[in-house]
Design a protein around this motif. Structure first.
Motif, PDB file in Angstrom:
ATOM      1  N   ALA A 150     -50.027  27.946  14.660  1.00 21.04           N
ATOM      2  CA  ALA A 150     -50.434  26.648  15.161  1.00 21.04           C
ATOM      3  C   ALA A 150     -50.196  25.546  14.164  1.00 21.04           C
ATOM      4  CB  ALA A 150     -51.902  26.692  15.533  1.00 21.04           C
ATOM      5  N   GLY A 151     -49.606  24.463  14.592  1.00 27.22           N
ATOM      6  CA  GLY A 151     -49.455  23.346  13.669  1.00 27.22           C
ATOM      7  C   GLY A 151     -48.828  22.120  14.295  1.00 27.22           C
ATOM      8  N   PHE A 152     -48.679  21.089  13.491  1.00 29.58           N
ATOM      9  CA  PHE A 152     -48.133  19.813  13.941  1.00 29.58           C
ATOM     10  C   PHE A 152     -46.610  19.813  13.865  1.00 29.58           C
ATOM     11  CE2 PHE A 152     -52.421  18.645  12.661  1.00 29.58           C
ATOM     12  CZ  PHE A 152     -52.807  17.753  13.655  1.00 29.58           C
ATOM     13  N   THR A 153     -45.991  19.213  14.852  1.00 29.26           N
ATOM     14  CA  THR A 153     -44.577  18.875  14.756  1.00 29.26           C
ATOM     15  C   THR A 153     -44.423  17.398  14.405  1.00 29.26           C
ATOM     16  OG1 THR A 153     -44.493  18.453  17.149  1.00 29.26           O
ATOM     17  CG2 THR A 153     -43.859  20.656  16.386  1.00 29.26           C
ATOM     18  N   GLU A 154     -45.441  16.607  14.765  1.00 24.76           N
ATOM     19  CA  GLU A 154     -45.516  15.196  14.387  1.00 24.76           C
ATOM     20  C   GLU A 154     -46.970  14.882  14.067  1.00 24.76           C
ATOM     21  OE1 GLU A 154     -44.130  12.816  17.577  1.00 24.76           O
ATOM     22  OE2 GLU A 154     -42.099  13.651  17.585  1.00 24.76           O
TER      23      GLU A 154
ATOM     24  N   PHE B 177     -51.112  26.658  10.884  1.00 23.89           N
ATOM     25  CA  PHE B 177     -51.905  27.877  10.774  1.00 23.89           C
ATOM     26  C   PHE B 177     -51.108  29.023  11.381  1.00 23.89           C
ATOM     27  CE2 PHE B 177     -54.728  31.033  12.555  1.00 23.89           C
ATOM     28  CZ  PHE B 177     -55.780  31.155  11.654  1.00 23.89           C
ATOM     29  N   THR B 178     -50.853  30.077  10.591  1.00 22.08           N
ATOM     30  CA  THR B 178     -50.076  31.213  11.074  1.00 22.08           C
ATOM     31  C   THR B 178     -50.821  32.509  10.793  1.00 22.08           C
ATOM     32  OG1 THR B 178     -48.015  30.032  10.632  1.00 22.08           O
ATOM     33  CG2 THR B 178     -47.857  32.408  10.994  1.00 22.08           C
ATOM     34  N   LEU B 179     -51.106  33.274  11.844  1.00 20.98           N
ATOM     35  CA  LEU B 179     -51.779  34.562  11.698  1.00 20.98           C
ATOM     36  C   LEU B 179     -50.792  35.671  12.040  1.00 20.98           C
ATOM     37  CD1 LEU B 179     -55.337  35.486  12.972  1.00 20.98           C
ATOM     38  CD2 LEU B 179     -53.440  37.080  13.151  1.00 20.98           C
TER      39      LEU B 179
ATOM     40  N   HIS C  34     -61.324  17.824  18.248  1.00 25.70           N
ATOM     41  CA  HIS C  34     -60.996  18.608  19.432  1.00 25.70           C
ATOM     42  C   HIS C  34     -62.088  18.457  20.481  1.00 25.70           C
ATOM     43  CE1 HIS C  34     -63.751  21.798  17.897  1.00 25.70           C
ATOM     44  NE2 HIS C  34     -63.225  21.447  16.746  1.00 25.70           N
ATOM     45  N   PRO C  35     -61.888  17.555  21.458  1.00 26.11           N
ATOM     46  CA  PRO C  35     -62.892  17.340  22.495  1.00 26.11           C
ATOM     47  C   PRO C  35     -62.827  18.441  23.532  1.00 26.11           C
ATOM     48  CG  PRO C  35     -60.997  15.965  22.932  1.00 26.11           C
ATOM     49  CD  PRO C  35     -60.713  16.698  21.647  1.00 26.11           C
ATOM     50  N   VAL C  36     -63.238  19.632  23.177  1.00 22.32           N
ATOM     51  CA  VAL C  36     -63.147  20.786  24.059  1.00 22.32           C
ATOM     52  C   VAL C  36     -64.454  21.545  23.999  1.00 22.32           C
ATOM     53  CG1 VAL C  36     -60.660  20.994  23.768  1.00 22.32           C
ATOM     54  CG2 VAL C  36     -62.164  22.201  22.218  1.00 22.32           C
ATOM     55  N   PRO C  37     -64.647  22.535  24.872  1.00 22.29           N
ATOM     56  CA  PRO C  37     -65.902  23.281  24.853  1.00 22.29           C
ATOM     57  C   PRO C  37     -66.233  23.807  23.475  1.00 22.29           C
ATOM     58  CG  PRO C  37     -64.618  23.847  26.781  1.00 22.29           C
ATOM     59  CD  PRO C  37     -63.754  22.973  25.938  1.00 22.29           C
ATOM     60  N   GLU C  38     -67.525  23.862  23.180  1.00 20.58           N
ATOM     61  CA  GLU C  38     -67.992  24.260  21.860  1.00 20.58           C
ATOM     62  C   GLU C  38     -67.405  25.599  21.436  1.00 20.58           C
ATOM     63  OE1 GLU C  38     -72.263  25.162  19.625  1.00 20.58           O
ATOM     64  OE2 GLU C  38     -72.185  24.263  21.617  1.00 20.58           O
ATOM     65  N   GLY C  39     -66.894  25.648  20.211  1.00 17.13           N
ATOM     66  CA  GLY C  39     -66.373  26.893  19.670  1.00 17.13           C
ATOM     67  C   GLY C  39     -64.901  27.114  19.898  1.00 17.13           C
ATOM     68  N   VAL C  40     -64.222  26.239  20.639  1.00 14.96           N
ATOM     69  CA  VAL C  40     -62.798  26.421  20.903  1.00 14.96           C
ATOM     70  C   VAL C  40     -61.991  25.604  19.900  1.00 14.96           C
ATOM     71  CG1 VAL C  40     -60.938  26.194  22.581  1.00 14.96           C
ATOM     72  CG2 VAL C  40     -63.236  26.767  23.357  1.00 14.96           C
ATOM     73  N   PRO C  41     -61.361  26.245  18.904  1.00 18.33           N
ATOM     74  CA  PRO C  41     -60.587  25.491  17.916  1.00 18.33           C
ATOM     75  C   PRO C  41     -59.253  25.062  18.488  1.00 18.33           C
ATOM     76  CG  PRO C  41     -60.439  27.826  17.450  1.00 18.33           C
ATOM     77  CD  PRO C  41     -61.360  27.689  18.638  1.00 18.33           C
ATOM     78  N   THR C  42     -58.897  23.801  18.323  1.00 15.50           N
ATOM     79  CA  THR C  42     -57.634  23.311  18.878  1.00 15.50           C
ATOM     80  C   THR C  42     -56.791  22.574  17.851  1.00 15.50           C
ATOM     81  OG1 THR C  42     -58.795  21.357  19.641  1.00 15.50           O
ATOM     82  CG2 THR C  42     -58.512  23.137  21.238  1.00 15.50           C
ATOM     83  N   THR C  43     -57.126  22.675  16.569  1.00 20.90           N
ATOM     84  CA  THR C  43     -56.304  22.095  15.522  1.00 20.90           C
ATOM     85  C   THR C  43     -56.172  23.109  14.389  1.00 20.90           C
ATOM     86  OG1 THR C  43     -58.151  21.137  14.283  1.00 20.90           O
ATOM     87  CG2 THR C  43     -57.191  19.785  16.037  1.00 20.90           C
ATOM     88  N   PRO C  44     -55.124  23.001  13.560  1.00 23.46           N
ATOM     89  CA  PRO C  44     -55.028  23.880  12.393  1.00 23.46           C
ATOM     90  C   PRO C  44     -56.258  23.796  11.494  1.00 23.46           C
ATOM     91  CG  PRO C  44     -52.938  22.812  12.793  1.00 23.46           C
ATOM     92  CD  PRO C  44     -53.926  22.170  13.730  1.00 23.46           C
ATOM     93  N   LYS C  45     -56.870  22.619  11.400  1.00 24.61           N
ATOM     94  CA  LYS C  45     -58.072  22.460  10.574  1.00 24.61           C
ATOM     95  C   LYS C  45     -59.215  23.319  11.100  1.00 24.61           C
ATOM     96  CE  LYS C  45     -61.505  19.046   9.023  1.00 24.61           C
ATOM     97  NZ  LYS C  45     -61.559  19.490   7.629  1.00 24.61           N
TER      98      LYS C  45
END
Length: 425
Positions: free
Chosen positions: A275-279, A261-263, A190-201
């Motif tokens: 959050a998760g993959f469709t493909e 990922f489901t909360l 996830h090439p985003v600002p530090e601390g921002v999760p953008t994948t289920p992992k």
């Protein structure tokens, strides 16, 4: 279907013990508009075509499988839906972004700045395309009906481009590494600002780091996500008072990569985060995905210029004295102005704001009308032994700000916040 198996976490799970007793990052919900994406992330609606029959696995083994996953190459589509139960951030976020509405306002801000654009993931439904080829090459694109926002990390270079405004953001060297979120997880893609999760992992890793004796972890059958066979890991608080009901992570049976990922909130209803993959494809992505040249005529903002602008315009932090990221959540619990009450899922951060001043009001002239409307929509007036104050509420994180300038915040109910304030009085 794999038989159910369970394990109560006891601090001994390899790879996660070091972070388990660390309290989660706390934020005042008025600052949720700017930071909630950093705590929560994304959401997808995923297709399922039946539960696969997989070998039995224990919760301990599945957690270790996630920790041991060495997948560094993947590409795919993620669908994101976040429902924090707060007003739309669109207009408000723009109003307090550096440079005002539209991100520039003639003041030098950029609509391509990742620190601003990632806040939109805190609400609504979004479609992302992601690709990763090791720790130094990632790409994330947020797709809109007629535009695309892309964030590309390649070595010591980070580019962000907003096709709608034809603006770009550029960082190099150490600044690029920070903006790429490299320190937040080299393999998260996830090439985003530090601390921002953008994948289920990335989301799953945050939850598992917070797990401890107050947590129940079970394997609850199997699922198929994005055409992949997966185990379902269910994480639940054992304590009362938390706003979190459960977290379910669908883990790829072959690679150990979290696919979904489901909360769910303790109060019931739709997911706060799903959050998760469709493909998804675990092959090597095309190298061209990680290169970028600004189109002719693109307005480019360099990271150093953007950093200077952020200092000149504190945005939402101005709504609360001292409510910047470093003071309200950016630092570790135990900082000079912060202490933690309780532990685990029911932990509450008590924060003393600089100057010990209460919430500014429209009447005092300290808050714009649009901001006051936002605060009123979130807040409930409360009283107790501590005096009086306002509880700012979302479906996940709630905060009590007392009139004498203390803040109590956590993923807990309003009653739990009032009880904590009373006990501290």
């Amino acid at each position: 279907m794999a038989p159910n198996d369970s394990a109560e976490t006891n601090g001994g799970t390899r790879g996660t013990a070091a972070g388990r007793r660390k309290a989660a990052r706390y934020i005042v919900p008025v600052a949720v508009a700017g930071v909630a994406a950093a705590t929560i992330g994304l959401v997808p609606a995923l297709a399922s075509s039946g539960d696969p029959d997989l070998p039995k696995i224990s919760a301990q083994e599945l957690i270790e499988k996630i920790a041991a996953s060495d997948t560094e190459q993947l590409s795919g589509t993620v669908k994101i839906s976040t429902d924090l139960g707060i007003p739309s951030l669109g207009g408000l976020a723009g109003s307090f972004a550096p440079g005002g509405a539209g991100g520039d306002g003639g003041k030098g801000g950029s609509s391509a700045d990742p620190q601003e654009r990632m806040t939109e993931l805190a609400s609504g439904t979004h479609t992302l395309r992601i690709a990763a080829d090791g720790p130094d090459k990632q790409r994330l694109s947020i797709l809109d009906n007629a535009s695309e926002y892309s964030l590309i990390h390649n070595g010591d270079q980070v580019w962000a481009y907003d096709s709608k405004s034809d603006q770009a953001y550029h960082a190099t060297g150490k600044q690029a590494g920070k903006d790429a979120g490299r320190d937040a997880g080299k393999k998260s893609g996830h090439p985003v600002p530090e601390g921002v999760p953008t994948t289920p992992k990335a989301l799953a890793e945050q939850v598992l780091k917070a797990a401890g004796p107050t947590t129940s972890v079970t394997v609850d059958g199997t699922a198929q996500v994005a055409g992949r066979d997966a185990y379902k890991l269910v994480v639940k608080p054992k304590q009362s008072g938390s706003t979190i009901g459960s977290v379910t992570v669908a883990v790829d049976a072959e690679s150990g990569v979290p696919l979904k990922f489901t909360l769910l909130p303790a109060a019931g209803g739709k997911a706060v985060v799903d959050a998760g993959f469709t493909e998804v494809d675990f092959g090597k992505p095309d190298a061209s995905l990680f290169t970028f040249t600004p189109p002719k005529g693109t307005e480019v903002t360099e990271a150093d210029d953007a950093k200077a602008q952020h200092k000149a315009d504190k945005g939402l932090g101005d709504l609360i004295p001292g409510a910047d990221a470093a003071q309200l959540g950016g630092g570790e619990p135990g900082a000079k102005n912060t202490k933690v009450i309780g532990e685990g899922w029911s932990a509450i951060a008590e924060i003393t704001t600089p100057g010990a001043t209460g919430l500014p009001s429209k009447a005092s002239g300290d808050v714009p009308a649009e901001a006051q409307q936002f605060l009123d929509a979130l807040g409930d007036k409360v009283t107790g032994k501590f005096g009086s104050g306002t509880v700012f509420k979302t479906r996940l994180v709630n905060a009590l700000m007392t009139d004498d300038g203390k803040v109590y915040v956590g993923a807990v109910t309003k009653d739990a916040l009032v009880k904590a304030a009373n006990s501290a009085s």
